[in-house]
Design a protein around this motif. Sequence first.
Motif, PDB file in Angstrom:
ATOM      1  N   SER A 179       1.768  -8.364   5.521  1.00 58.61           N
ATOM      2  CA  SER A 179       2.629  -9.396   6.089  1.00 58.61           C
ATOM      3  C   SER A 179       2.243 -10.812   5.701  1.00 58.61           C
ATOM      4  N   ALA A 180       1.004 -11.009   5.294  1.00 58.04           N
ATOM      5  CA  ALA A 180       0.567 -12.363   4.939  1.00 58.04           C
ATOM      6  C   ALA A 180       0.588 -12.541   3.425  1.00 58.04           C
ATOM      7  N   PRO A 181       0.906 -13.736   2.952  1.00 60.20           N
ATOM      8  CA  PRO A 181       0.822 -13.983   1.505  1.00 60.20           C
ATOM      9  C   PRO A 181      -0.628 -13.912   1.061  1.00 60.20           C
ATOM     10  N   HIS A 182      -0.829 -13.686  -0.230  1.00 67.08           N
ATOM     11  CA  HIS A 182      -2.220 -13.627  -0.685  1.00 67.08           C
ATOM     12  C   HIS A 182      -2.877 -14.986  -0.449  1.00 67.08           C
ATOM     13  N   PRO A 183      -4.172 -15.005  -0.141  1.00 72.68           N
ATOM     14  CA  PRO A 183      -4.822 -16.209   0.399  1.00 72.68           C
ATOM     15  C   PRO A 183      -5.234 -17.238  -0.649  1.00 72.68           C
ATOM     16  N   ASP A 208      -8.054 -13.575 -10.609  1.00 72.72           N
ATOM     17  CA  ASP A 208      -8.480 -12.906 -11.836  1.00 72.72           C
ATOM     18  C   ASP A 208      -8.851 -11.448 -11.558  1.00 72.72           C
ATOM     19  N   LEU A 209      -9.364 -11.203 -10.363  1.00 72.16           N
ATOM     20  CA  LEU A 209      -9.776  -9.856  -9.981  1.00 72.16           C
ATOM     21  C   LEU A 209      -9.464  -9.648  -8.509  1.00 72.16           C
ATOM     22  N   VAL A 210      -8.800  -8.534  -8.197  1.00 73.31           N
ATOM     23  CA  VAL A 210      -8.523  -8.159  -6.811  1.00 73.31           C
ATOM     24  C   VAL A 210      -9.119  -6.791  -6.553  1.00 73.31           C
ATOM     25  N   LEU A 211      -9.916  -6.682  -5.505  1.00 71.27           N
ATOM     26  CA  LEU A 211     -10.440  -5.403  -5.063  1.00 71.27           C
ATOM     27  C   LEU A 211      -9.691  -4.997  -3.807  1.00 71.27           C
ATOM     28  N   CYS A 212      -9.089  -3.820  -3.834  1.00 71.37           N
ATOM     29  CA  CYS A 212      -8.388  -3.285  -2.666  1.00 71.37           C
ATOM     30  C   CYS A 212      -8.757  -1.813  -2.592  1.00 71.37           C
ATOM     31  N   ARG A 213      -9.938  -1.556  -2.082  1.00 70.10           N
ATOM     32  CA  ARG A 213     -10.505  -0.210  -2.155  1.00 70.10           C
ATOM     33  C   ARG A 213     -10.430   0.516  -0.815  1.00 70.10           C
ATOM     34  N   ASN A 214      -9.924   1.744  -0.867  1.00 74.62           N
ATOM     35  CA  ASN A 214      -9.859   2.623   0.300  1.00 74.62           C
ATOM     36  C   ASN A 214      -9.044   1.997   1.440  1.00 74.62           C
ATOM     37  N   VAL A 215      -8.022   1.254   1.068  1.00 72.39           N
ATOM     38  CA  VAL A 215      -7.079   0.683   2.023  1.00 72.39           C
ATOM     39  C   VAL A 215      -5.747   1.412   1.930  1.00 72.39           C
ATOM     40  N   LEU A 216      -5.279   1.599   0.710  1.00 73.51           N
ATOM     41  CA  LEU A 216      -3.964   2.192   0.493  1.00 73.51           C
ATOM     42  C   LEU A 216      -3.914   3.651   0.923  1.00 73.51           C
ATOM     43  N   LEU A 217      -5.064   4.290   1.054  1.00 76.19           N
ATOM     44  CA  LEU A 217      -5.124   5.688   1.487  1.00 76.19           C
ATOM     45  C   LEU A 217      -4.454   5.897   2.841  1.00 76.19           C
ATOM     46  N   TYR A 218      -4.459   4.861   3.663  1.00 70.05           N
ATOM     47  CA  TYR A 218      -3.975   4.996   5.031  1.00 70.05           C
ATOM     48  C   TYR A 218      -2.501   4.624   5.188  1.00 70.05           C
ATOM     49  N   PHE A 219      -1.841   4.293   4.086  1.00 69.54           N
ATOM     50  CA  PHE A 219      -0.425   3.934   4.134  1.00 69.54           C
ATOM     51  C   PHE A 219       0.428   5.123   3.700  1.00 69.54           C
ATOM     52  N   ASP A 220       1.627   5.228   4.263  1.00 70.97           N
ATOM     53  CA  ASP A 220       2.553   6.227   3.732  1.00 70.97           C
ATOM     54  C   ASP A 220       3.148   5.680   2.432  1.00 70.97           C
ATOM     55  N   ARG A 221       3.930   6.488   1.752  1.00 67.41           N
ATOM     56  CA  ARG A 221       4.383   6.139   0.410  1.00 67.41           C
ATOM     57  C   ARG A 221       5.169   4.826   0.372  1.00 67.41           C
ATOM     58  N   GLN A 222       6.075   4.650   1.316  1.00 69.79           N
ATOM     59  CA  GLN A 222       6.907   3.448   1.312  1.00 69.79           C
ATOM     60  C   GLN A 222       6.065   2.188   1.541  1.00 69.79           C
ATOM     61  N   VAL A 223       5.150   2.247   2.493  1.00 75.56           N
ATOM     62  CA  VAL A 223       4.295   1.095   2.786  1.00 75.56           C
ATOM     63  C   VAL A 223       3.356   0.834   1.614  1.00 75.56           C
ATOM     64  N   ARG A 224       2.878   1.907   0.990  1.00 73.33           N
ATOM     65  CA  ARG A 224       1.985   1.752  -0.162  1.00 73.33           C
ATOM     66  C   ARG A 224       2.698   1.026  -1.305  1.00 73.33           C
ATOM     67  N   GLN A 225       3.956   1.356  -1.521  1.00 73.29           N
ATOM     68  CA  GLN A 225       4.713   0.674  -2.573  1.00 73.29           C
ATOM     69  C   GLN A 225       4.868  -0.808  -2.261  1.00 73.29           C
ATOM     70  N   ALA A 226       5.101  -1.136  -0.982  1.00 73.41           N
ATOM     71  CA  ALA A 226       5.202  -2.544  -0.586  1.00 73.41           C
ATOM     72  C   ALA A 226       3.880  -3.268  -0.803  1.00 73.41           C
ATOM     73  N   ALA A 227       2.783  -2.574  -0.524  1.00 70.00           N
ATOM     74  CA  ALA A 227       1.465  -3.170  -0.738  1.00 70.00           C
ATOM     75  C   ALA A 227       1.236  -3.451  -2.217  1.00 70.00           C
ATOM     76  N   PHE A 228       1.635  -2.537  -3.078  1.00 69.32           N
ATOM     77  CA  PHE A 228       1.475  -2.750  -4.522  1.00 69.32           C
ATOM     78  C   PHE A 228       2.299  -3.946  -4.995  1.00 69.32           C
ATOM     79  N   GLU A 229       3.467  -4.147  -4.406  1.00 72.17           N
ATOM     80  CA  GLU A 229       4.275  -5.307  -4.775  1.00 72.17           C
ATOM     81  C   GLU A 229       3.528  -6.602  -4.454  1.00 72.17           C
ATOM     82  N   ARG A 230       2.904  -6.658  -3.292  1.00 69.48           N
ATOM     83  CA  ARG A 230       2.138  -7.843  -2.923  1.00 69.48           C
ATOM     84  C   ARG A 230       0.930  -8.015  -3.830  1.00 69.48           C
ATOM     85  N   LEU A 231       0.260  -6.917  -4.135  1.00 67.94           N
ATOM     86  CA  LEU A 231      -0.906  -6.998  -5.012  1.00 67.94           C
ATOM     87  C   LEU A 231      -0.509  -7.456  -6.410  1.00 67.94           C
ATOM     88  N   ALA A 232       0.659  -7.003  -6.871  1.00 66.57           N
ATOM     89  CA  ALA A 232       1.115  -7.400  -8.204  1.00 66.57           C
ATOM     90  C   ALA A 232       1.319  -8.904  -8.291  1.00 66.57           C
TER      91      ALA A 232
END
Length: 288
Positions: free
Chosen positions: A205-209, A215-239
Motif C-alpha cells: 500500500s505504500a510507495p517505495h521509500p 540499484d538493489l532491492v531485497l524482498c526475501r521470504n515475503v512473497l511466500l505469504y501472498f496469494d497469487r493475485q496479491v503476489r502479482q501486485a507486489a511484483f508490480e510495485r517492486l518493478a
Amino acid sequence: MEASEASHQIIADLLEARTGQHLTESRRWRVNSALAGIFRQHGISNVDQLVCLLAAPPGGPEGTDLAQEVVEALLNNETYFFRDKPTFDQLPGEILPELAQRRRDTRRLSIWSAGCSTGQEVYSLAMLFAEQAERWHGWTIDIIGTDVSHRAIHAARSGIYSQFEVQRGLGVTQMLRHFDETPRGWQVRGEVRGMVRFVQGNLLSAPHPARQPFDLVLCRNVLLYFDRQVRQAAFERLARAVMPDGFLMLGAGETVVGNTDRFVPAQRRASFFEPAANPAAAAIRKIA
C-alpha cells in the motif's frame, strides 16, 4: 461453520486486510500459540472471545490497538544475520562489484530491504560495506529497511540483539568487530547503525521509500505469504522500485517464473532477478 472456525476466518481476514498475507489452512495451526500472549494479557482463553473483543464499538476500551496487536503477533519475523549465506555471498562476490562498475560515474548506491523484520538483513548489508571500507571510500551508500510491523521496526532501530540472535549467522570476529555488549544485549556499533535507516511501511500500500528507484532491492521470504493475485501486485510495485539495470533479490524458495513478466532470472545467479526491460535480461529471457 462452527463458531471457532468462523472466528479463525475473521482473524485470517484481518491479517490479510492489514498486510496482504494469506493465512492458509496449513498455517492456521499456529494461530492459538501465536496469540497466547494476547490471551493472557486480556484474560481470555480462545479465539472466539478475542473476536468478540475485536468487534467492540470503535473508541471502546479495546479499540483498534487490539487489532494491531493481533496482526503483529501473527507476523512471521523470522530472520538472522547473513541469512542463506551461500546466496548472500553473491552480493560482495558478484552483485555489488557489478553495480559498482555500473555506478562508477555517480559513486552512489541505494539499497532497499523490503520486509526487513527486526533488521538483521539490513545490518548485514551495512557490515559488508564496513568490512570493505577502502573499496567504498568516497561512495554514498544508502541502505533502507521497511517492514509492515511497528514492533519489528522499533527493534531494528534499536540495533540491540540477544546472545542467541547475534550468534545466528555471525562469527565471533564479526560480532566483536561490529557490536558492543550492553546491559540490554548486544548493540550494533554506531558506525554501522549510521549507515542505515528504517521506516514502517506496507509493501502493498505504500510507495517505495525513495524518490528514485533502487540499484538493489531485497524482498526475501515475503512473497511466500501472498496469494497469487496479491503476489502479482507486489511484483508490480517492486518493478517500479528497481532501476532498469538493477537487481531484485528474492528468497531461496521464491521466483518470478509463473508469477510476473516484469522480471527475469539473472544469468547464473540464484535468487537474483533483473527487470525485463533490461536488454541483457531480455536476452536471457529470449534464450530461455
